[in-house]
Design an enzyme around this catalytic site. Structure first.
Site, PDB file in Angstrom:
ATOM      1  N   ASN A  91     -11.553  12.318   4.189  1.00 12.06           N
ATOM      2  CA  ASN A  91     -10.222  13.355   4.489  1.00 12.06           C
ATOM      3  C   ASN A  91     -11.052  14.638   4.449  1.00 12.06           C
ATOM      4  OD1 ASN A  91      -8.606  11.095   4.379  1.00 12.06           O
ATOM      5  ND2 ASN A  91      -8.203  11.084   1.992  1.00 12.06           N
ATOM      6  N   ASN A 145     -15.989  22.276  40.137  1.00 13.98           N
ATOM      7  CA  ASN A 145     -15.016  21.388  40.616  1.00 13.98           C
ATOM      8  C   ASN A 145     -15.788  20.539  41.684  1.00 13.98           C
ATOM      9  OD1 ASN A 145     -12.366  20.581  40.647  1.00 13.98           O
ATOM     10  ND2 ASN A 145     -11.890  21.988  42.329  1.00 13.98           N
ATOM     11  N   HIS A 188     -14.318  18.375  45.037  1.00 12.89           N
ATOM     12  CA  HIS A 188     -13.235  18.288  46.181  1.00 12.89           C
ATOM     13  C   HIS A 188     -13.650  17.048  46.939  1.00 12.89           C
ATOM     14  CE1 HIS A 188      -9.935  19.644  48.905  1.00 12.89           C
ATOM     15  NE2 HIS A 188     -11.114  19.278  49.796  1.00 12.89           N
ATOM     16  N   ASN A 239       0.959  -1.264   0.132  1.00 19.69           N
ATOM     17  CA  ASN A 239      -0.008   0.025   0.054  1.00 19.69           C
ATOM     18  C   ASN A 239       0.819   1.145   0.045  1.00 19.69           C
ATOM     19  OD1 ASN A 239      -2.677   0.421  -0.059  1.00 19.69           O
ATOM     20  ND2 ASN A 239      -3.173   0.830   1.833  1.00 19.69           N
ATOM     21  N   GLU A 280     -13.771   6.069   4.396  1.00 19.78           N
ATOM     22  CA  GLU A 280     -13.112   6.972   5.231  1.00 19.78           C
ATOM     23  C   GLU A 280     -13.437   8.535   4.871  1.00 19.78           C
ATOM     24  OE1 GLU A 280      -8.969   7.087   4.534  1.00 19.78           O
ATOM     25  OE2 GLU A 280      -9.178   7.183   2.259  1.00 19.78           O
ATOM     26  N   ARG A 290       0.551  31.407  33.786  1.00 23.33           N
ATOM     27  CA  ARG A 290      -0.852  31.021  34.158  1.00 23.33           C
ATOM     28  C   ARG A 290      -1.955  31.423  33.227  1.00 23.33           C
ATOM     29  NH1 ARG A 290      -3.526  30.965  39.474  1.00 23.33           N
ATOM     30  NH2 ARG A 290      -1.850  32.403  40.060  1.00 23.33           N
ATOM     31  N   THR A 340     -11.289   9.356  35.808  1.00 26.10           N
ATOM     32  CA  THR A 340     -12.106   8.475  36.560  1.00 26.10           C
ATOM     33  C   THR A 340     -13.537   9.462  36.477  1.00 26.10           C
ATOM     34  OG1 THR A 340     -11.434   8.844  38.490  1.00 26.10           O
ATOM     35  CG2 THR A 340     -10.504   7.057  37.717  1.00 26.10           C
TER      36      THR A 340
END
Length: 1003
Positions: free
Chosen positions: A290, A909, A911, A229, A288, A867, A815
């Site tokens: 592209n 968030n 905790h 290929n 596929e 930051r 998780t």
């Protein structure tokens, strides 16, 4: 004033793009970065050394050089977000965003997308574990022999194995030996399809598509499709195997459906979309996508473009493609032959001198450079695929001959090339020179295939009296064998009307057959007849075997429900009679009733008889011209999500098939207790009930006595229809009525209710002169009452609120991300995860997102000086994906003040303690040291002070004797997996917000 253009890339595709763009009078200069020998100082075209991987530097170059358009050739920069970054910097860029480019950069995403939107593709599954992948290969009930690296692998990440052992070896090579690096961390294993492979490309501005002439690439290294290929050894266009009808089908079922699906998912796609397709016996299927021009397809397609490429690309960016559709040369064909280095696709030498280029040009050919460079004023080899020679002639055979002459004129040591480019097309053309019935539009072979497919479907409907065997000139039925002594034959014929239009728009063909059967067999029940056999008529302009099979499968299934045999039918293919994609249906049912049991028994009907209404399943098959008009005027369309859980479209709801009553009502009709039965069909309640009454009687109905489905309430409100129009057009929830003696009404009702929903809905009354035969009392009140039955109305108003778009920021295993993904996949979720961002590459959380088909971006914090700079980069990506809420799931970065302020009340968030106790990074250790007996987790809004935001949700977890940090951590994690999704649902639904002074506000 003419403009400057920058083309990104260095291959033959980029040379062809620069060549075509340079032809535009709007363009004065084309830079190619990094380019090759062919794009170095060639008229308007020249190379640039600007870095294409440093997007900030590239944007500055574009500003300095007054670049008016950047055209991205290869796939890697698109996946890296070059369009996003240049566009954000104010530079016009042709190509899809990184998010849209996932159609190429993530095969796992693409396959999930195709399944979500019903776009035909091979059966498949993705894996991150090689053992699981090999187990699937060995156990699949189809040839699972195609193994793909999910990521970008320079066009070489697909292995087509000849057996299961080879397929498993390919999996291990990709996943364990890292043949394709990180691109192979996830593999897709899919079904090996049989057929011919073609390439269909289009320009698109996100709404409009402009198809290009179809092309065919040749991937194998050697003639006859032998050898390894490659990235492509040649191509030709147009591909004659793709007829105008087939191209139209591909446009509608693949290209347009893909763009519509991307737009619905909030990912508008602009640029070139390339669909690699397999022409199977069941129709074209996607291999596929592209997200750019193919190489070498670009070198045969662009020479066929008559329009100004620069104008077309600008129209795409301006989202005005419909006003600048490209025009193509009609009577031309192009062939390109790739010349490659000895050793390709493996290792190969570089620096070999290339001669004869001017000879090829003198032959009138175009030579597009790829792996070439300039050395001491000479053109030398610098890659595997060195150049392509393109010929444009009036036919493919001549073009191939001329291209081969050009290849023979060019020379470098060890050059390899194919001499048979286009051989499939030439074979196809040589077989179809004469005029045939198929050329005229009638495909007898397709008709025969259809018959073979539907024979077993018809055979399954056999019953006493006949064997349903298709293929003969006529069908036979033995009444004596069916148990009849003195029967009267009853026949009925009908169609489905413009409900077909909705089925064709929605491309849902599997239930319309039940409508056809129901309309016929429900009619002959009015004579008390049992349906014995059924015949169908299917007419179309062009036979689509897959569609026809779906329709007839629905007819056969409905015949089984009705207890009649599908004895025969006619499939008529009539070119020119119907537009592409459209068909018509008609049905014919024959039944029988013993002479003494015929209905209606008009002489028995008397004043005071009771009318029993049997529930319909919805609109059934009448009134659809009005239904379609109402939908057109409403704010909805057939793809609008409806239902309590939003798991059904309006089109699906309107296509709910007509109920078949023969098996459920026939025993009641034969009991002798029923004086008349009416099928509520065209004409609604007002027109159908009088058909089974004596002229001297009418009926009075109370609409409050039965449940009217909410679809009718919506049609009434949205169409501003009168009560009379509703009752004259629709069944209003009653599919059939029975007239019975008052004293027997309760018994008959109970018998009917064993199988169908039914109610006592009215009574028979003497008809006064000039009075209507049917009066429906309280219809308006019933429509209004049923419309307000539920807050979660199926159709009312905005049927399903748009889901809130959520980004999850991670740094590791993810998780909590997994818990959020699972919860948001539920139909009842108010949130949708549209993006996962990690500040670390290669983490497990990214793989979890990819397996779920969720876009991912890696933004490495180490690449930024502060930051604030890092947060700004994150913010730009969030805006690109139109993110509305952010969840921090193990994101190990402290967000800057400006970022938190901008997203105030929008960042969640979690905790691992019951805040405000035990803040900080070592919560479990602090809990154990304090000796408390209860801890837990807290989901809170993020504030500038760490762990100080308003609390949304908490879950307590007991601290057990002997707990360690590890055991306590595991137990708290389980609680987090419940708490975080619950909190997200509260915020996404609007139930919880941040109010004044940062306090929680419950709505």
């Amino acid at each position: 004033m003419a403009d400057r253009v920058l083309v990104i890339g260095s291959g033959g595709r980029e040379h062809a793009l620069a060549w075509k763009l340079a032809q535009s009078p709007h363009v004065k200069q084309v830079f190619v970065a990094p380019g090759n020998a062919g794009t170095a100082n060639s008229g308007k075209i020249s190379n640039s050394a600007v870095s294409v991987s440093n997007h900030a530097a590239l944007a500055q170059f574009c500003r300095d050089q007054e670049i008016r358009l950047v055209v991205v050739g290869p796939e890697v920069p698109l996946a890296a977000g070059i369009v996003d970054d240049l566009t954000a910097a104010g530079v016009r860029c042709f190509g899809p965003t990184a998010r849209a480019a996932q159609l190429e950069s993530s095969k796992s995403f693409t396959k999930s997308f195709l399944d979500r939107h019903g776009i035909p593709t091979a059966r498949w599954k993705s894996f991150t574990d090689p053992k699981a992948a090999c187990s699937f290969i060995n156990s699949a009930n189809f040839p699972a022999l195609v193994v793909k690296a999910s990521g970008l692998a320079a066009g070489k990440g697909v292995i087509v194995a000849s057996n299961k052992e080879e397929a498993c070896k390919a999996v291990n090579d990709i996943m364990q030996d890292k043949t394709f690096g990180t691109a192979g961390e996830t593999v897709v294993v899919e079904e090996l399809l049989e057929g011919e492979e073609v390439s269909c490309l289009c320009f698109t501005d996100g709404v409009t598509i402009a198809p290009m002439p179809p092309a065919q690439d040749h991937k194998r290294l050697k003639d006859g499709d032998e050898g390894p290929n490659t990235g492509g050894m040649g191509a030709y266009s147009p591909a004659p195997q793709i007829s105008k009808d087939l191209l139209l089908k591909i446009r509608e079922t693949v290209l347009q459906k893909t763009l519509d699906g991307m737009r619905k998912e909030g990912i508008p796609y602009l640029g070139v979309l390339y669909a690699g397709l397999m022409l199977t016996k069941d129709g074209p299927k996607v291999l596929e996508f592209n997200c750019r021009f193919g190489d070498p397809e670009c070198q045969v397609i662009l020479p066929l473009l008559k329009s100004d490429l620069y104008e077309v690309m600008q129209a795409v960016i301006n989202k005005k493609l419909s006003s600048s559709m490209p025009i193509w040369y009609e009577d031309s064909a192009a062939v390109t032959v790739v010349m490659a280095s000895e050793g390709y696709p493996g290792t190969y030498p570089k620096g070999l001198e290339i001669t004869g280029l001017s000879k090829a040009k003198e032959l009138g050919l175009e030579v597009f450079h790829a792996g070439t460079a300039l050395k001491d004023g000479k053109v030398v080899t610098n890659g595997g695929r060195v150049l392509t020679v393109t010929a444009i002639k009036e036919d493919l055979m001549t073009a191939l001959q001329e291209a081969n002459k050009g290849v023979a004129a060019i020379n470098f040591k060890g050059s390899i090339y194919r001499k048979d480019i286009g051989y499939r097309a030439i074979a196809f053309l040589s077989q179809s020179r004469g005029l045939t019935y198929k050329n005229s539009g009638v495909d007898i072979a397709a008709g025969n295939i259809l018959v073979q497919k539907i024979k077993p479907l018809a055979a399954a409907t056999s019953r006493s009296g006949c064997n349903a065997e298709l293929g003969g000139f006529a069908g036979l039925f033995d009444l004596k064998a069916a148990g009849y002594k003195d029967p009267i034959l009853v026949s009925g014929t009908d169609g489905v009307g413009t409900k077909l239009k909705i089925a064709q728009v929605c491309k849902k063909h599997d239930t319309i057959g039940q409508d056809l059967v129901a309309m016929c067999v429900n009619d002959i029940l009015a004579q008390g007849a049992e349906p014995l056999f059924f015949l169908d008529y299917f007419a179309c302009g062009k036979l689509d075997v897959e569609v026809a099979q779906g329709v007839i499968a629905g007819i056969a299934e409905a015949c089984q429900k009705a207890g009649c045999a599908l004895l025969g039918g006619e499939t008529a293919e009539m070119p020119g009679m119907y537009p592409p994609g459209e068909y018509d249906l008609a049905g014919f049912a024959v039944g029988a009733v013993e002479r003494g049991q015929m209905l209606p028994q008009l002489e028995r009907i008397a004043d005071g008889d009771v009318v029993i209404g049997v529930a319909s399943s919805g609109v059934h098959s009448n009134g659809y011209s009005l239904v379609r008009r109402i939908v057109e005027k409403s704010s909805l369309d057939f793809s609008s999500q409806v239902g309590v859980s939003g798991d059904q479209t309006l089109g699906d709801l309107l296509l709910t098939p007509t109920k078949i009553y023969s098996k459920t009502l026939l025993p009641v009709l034969r009991s002798g207790h029923v004086k008349a039965y009416a099928h509520i069909t065209g004409g609604g309640l007002l027109e159908n009930i009088p058909r089974v009454l004596p002229d001297s009687f009418g009926v009075v109905l109370d609409a409050l006595s039965w449940k009217i489905p909410e679809i009718f309430c919506w049609l009434h409100k949205e169409g501003n229809l009168s009560e009379e129009e509703m009752a004259r057009t629709f069944n209003c929830g009653i599919g059939a009525v029975l007239v019975v003696q008052k004293e027997l009404a309760q018994q008959v009702l109970k018998d009917v209710q064993k199988h169908e929903a039914a109610w006592l809905i009215g009574k028979v009354v003497p008809l006064q002169k000039g009075s209507a035969h049917v009066k429906v009392h309280n219809l308006l009140q019933a429509l209004q009452a049923n419309r307000s039955l539920s807050v979660h109305s199926h159709i009312q108003g905005k049927i399903q609120t748009n889901k809130v778009k959520v980004a999850v920021l991670i740094s590791g295993t993810g998780t909590n991300l997994e818990a959020l993904i699972n919860s948001t996949k539920k139909p009842t979720s108010f949130a949708e995860i549209v993006l996962v961002v990690s500040n670390k590459a290669g983490v497990e959380g990214l793989r979890k997102a990819e397996r779920a088909g969720i876009p991912t971006r890696v933004i490495d914090h180490k690449q930024y000086g502060s930051r604030t700079e890092f947060d700004s980069a994150v913010d730009r990506v969030l805006e690109e994906f139109s993110v509305e809420l952010i969840c921090l799931a193990g994101f190990m970065r402290i967000l800057s003040g400006p970022f938190v302020k901008k997203w105030e009340g929008k960042i969640l968030n979690i905790h691992p303690s019951l805040l405000p106790s035990f803040k900080g990074a070592n919560a479990h250790k602090l809990v154990l040291e304090a000796g408390v007996r209860v801890t837990g987790c807290t989901v809170h809004f993020v504030a500038e002070e760490v762990d100080a935001g308003a609390i949304i949700f908490q879950e307590a977890v007991p601290v057990k004797i002997g707990d360690t940090v590890e055991t306590l951590s595991e137990r708290v994690k389980e609680a987090e997996h419940r708490a975080f999704p619950a909190a997200l649902q509260l915020v996404a639904s609007g139930a919880v917000q941040v109010g004044e002074a940062g306090k929680i506000c419950w709505k």
